[in-house]
Scaffold this motif. Structure first.
Motif, PDB file in Angstrom:
ATOM      1  N   ALA A 107       0.959  -1.167  -0.134  1.00 51.47           N
ATOM      2  CA  ALA A 107       0.151  -0.001   0.056  1.00 51.47           C
ATOM      3  C   ALA A 107       0.874   1.215  -0.149  1.00 51.47           C
ATOM      4  N   ARG A 108       1.839   1.410   0.892  1.00 50.04           N
ATOM      5  CA  ARG A 108       2.895   2.332   1.061  1.00 50.04           C
ATOM      6  C   ARG A 108       3.536   2.564  -0.571  1.00 50.04           C
ATOM      7  N   GLU A 109       3.932   1.496  -0.948  1.00 48.14           N
ATOM      8  CA  GLU A 109       4.748   1.590  -2.490  1.00 48.14           C
ATOM      9  C   GLU A 109       3.679   1.876  -3.387  1.00 48.14           C
ATOM     10  N   TRP A 110       2.420   1.595  -3.216  1.00 46.77           N
ATOM     11  CA  TRP A 110       1.761   2.212  -4.442  1.00 46.77           C
ATOM     12  C   TRP A 110       1.312   3.637  -4.259  1.00 46.77           C
ATOM     13  N   LEU A 111       1.161   3.769  -2.851  1.00 44.20           N
ATOM     14  CA  LEU A 111       0.910   5.493  -2.535  1.00 44.20           C
ATOM     15  C   LEU A 111       1.888   6.345  -3.133  1.00 44.20           C
ATOM     16  N   SER A 112       3.135   5.736  -2.949  1.00 36.11           N
ATOM     17  CA  SER A 112       4.150   6.646  -3.487  1.00 36.11           C
ATOM     18  C   SER A 112       3.965   6.623  -4.944  1.00 36.11           C
ATOM     19  N   LYS A 113       3.908   5.701  -5.685  1.00 37.53           N
ATOM     20  CA  LYS A 113       3.647   5.446  -7.176  1.00 37.53           C
ATOM     21  C   LYS A 113       2.620   6.703  -7.717  1.00 37.53           C
ATOM     22  N   VAL A 114       1.428   6.797  -6.990  1.00 33.97           N
ATOM     23  CA  VAL A 114       0.718   7.644  -7.502  1.00 33.97           C
ATOM     24  C   VAL A 114       0.494   9.022  -6.736  1.00 33.97           C
ATOM     25  N   GLY A 115       1.674   9.281  -6.563  1.00 28.80           N
ATOM     26  CA  GLY A 115       1.757  10.775  -5.941  1.00 28.80           C
ATOM     27  C   GLY A 115       1.422  11.269  -4.542  1.00 28.80           C
ATOM     28  N   LEU A 116       1.303  10.304  -3.615  1.00 26.71           N
ATOM     29  CA  LEU A 116       0.841  10.204  -2.259  1.00 26.71           C
ATOM     30  C   LEU A 116       1.803   9.742  -1.269  1.00 26.71           C
ATOM     31  N   ASP A 117       2.910  10.053  -1.642  1.00 31.20           N
ATOM     32  CA  ASP A 117       3.803   9.526  -0.866  1.00 31.20           C
ATOM     33  C   ASP A 117       3.862  10.585   0.441  1.00 31.20           C
ATOM     34  N   GLY A 118       4.213  10.295   1.461  1.00 30.86           N
ATOM     35  CA  GLY A 118       3.929  10.930   2.854  1.00 30.86           C
ATOM     36  C   GLY A 118       2.661  11.001   3.246  1.00 30.86           C
ATOM     37  N   PHE A 119       1.582  10.419   2.710  1.00 32.93           N
ATOM     38  CA  PHE A 119       0.044  10.839   3.069  1.00 32.93           C
ATOM     39  C   PHE A 119      -0.469   9.399   3.651  1.00 32.93           C
ATOM     40  N   ALA A 120       0.422   8.423   3.833  1.00 32.00           N
ATOM     41  CA  ALA A 120       0.023   7.195   4.186  1.00 32.00           C
ATOM     42  C   ALA A 120      -0.604   7.053   5.746  1.00 32.00           C
ATOM     43  N   ASP A 121      -0.168   8.067   6.602  1.00 33.09           N
ATOM     44  CA  ASP A 121      -0.620   8.115   7.868  1.00 33.09           C
ATOM     45  C   ASP A 121      -1.596   9.331   8.057  1.00 33.09           C
ATOM     46  N   LYS A 122      -1.939  10.117   6.807  1.00 33.29           N
ATOM     47  CA  LYS A 122      -3.102  10.980   7.108  1.00 33.29           C
ATOM     48  C   LYS A 122      -4.427  10.587   7.118  1.00 33.29           C
TER      49      LYS A 122
END
Length: 245
Positions: A107-122
């Motif tokens: 999930a964290r890897e994909w969030l980074s791929k789609v421009g949401l790196d740093g938002f996992a804990d938001k």
């Protein structure tokens, strides 16, 4: 077998209200298929039938050779429908969690791929509408289902965000090539994204025409200025308004 979805002779009624009538629809594996039609023509009802929420009055629905039932599709609704008390990464893995195999690292890897790196804990309220839609799409994508059903996912977005989401969705889809069934009121959106477009009539919905989109991939968003694109958009508009030229 190459069909992710096969709908044959599908009809459905709610009491005396006939919503769908004798539909035949096919989505091949790796194909992006859109449905356009008037409001109230039963497009969302079709999704409920494909997703196993309702049993059709008549006809058959097969998903990868199986009779349609709950749990066979990845689904993205019109609104992101994120759980406000769950972090973004926890929302992304929700479908996986239900199956007992949540993969937070993926999930964290994909969030980074789609421009949401740093938002996992938001949390969802801390994201814009377009960002929330990305999370909802990732949740459907990571459900690991062959068929993704997207129900007017960009209808609530402003024009610029919608254009950005088109580019983003095309990039992600090109990299994964899942079978997609996409519902929209927007003819330009359907032609921009799709390999095939089914045009529905008003209720009870029938297929007026099945259109093969002739533009190659990867598809740039400036294809909307191509004279052939403009001509095809006009033809579909005429089909929907009942004023063929």
């Amino acid at each position: 077998m190459t069909e992710a979805l096969k709908v044959t002779g599908l009809s459905h009624s709610f009491g005396d209200l006939e919503v769908l009538k004798d539909l035949d629809i096919t989505v091949q594996k790796g194909e992006f298929v859109s449905i356009v039609g008037p409001s109230g023509s039963g497009k969302s009802t079709l999704f409920h039938l494909v997703g196993g929420v309702h049993t059709p009055t008549a006809g058959a629905i097969e998903i990868n050779g199986q009779k349609a039932k709950r749990g066979l599709i990845g689904y993205m609704p019109q609104q992101p429908a994120l759980m406000p008390w769950r972090t973004i990464e926890k929302n992304v893995v929700l479908a996986q969690e239900i199956k007992g195999k949540a993969d937070i690292a993926a999930a964290r890897e994909w969030l980074s791929k789609v421009g949401l790196d740093g938002f996992a804990d938001k949390y969802p309220h801390q994201l814009s509408g377009g960002m929330q839609q990305r999370v909802a799409f990732l949740r459907a994508l990571l459900s690991d289902q062959e068929l993704l059903c997207l129900d007017e996912p960009f209808s609530a977005l402003d024009a610029m965000t919608r254009l950005e989401m088109h580019r983003w969705l095309l990039d992600i889809w090109e990299a994964n090539r899942r079978a997609v069934l996409f519902v929209t009121h927007n003819i330009e959106e359907a032609l921009l994204l799709s390999d095939t477009v089914y045009v529905f009539s008003s209720r009870p919905a029938t297929v007026i025409e099945k259109v093969t989109v002739p533009f190659g991939r990867p598809r740039r968003d400036d294809v909307v200025d191509d004279p052939d694109f403009v001509k095809l958009r006009r033809r579909l508009t005429d089909l929907l308004t009942g004023s063929p030229r």
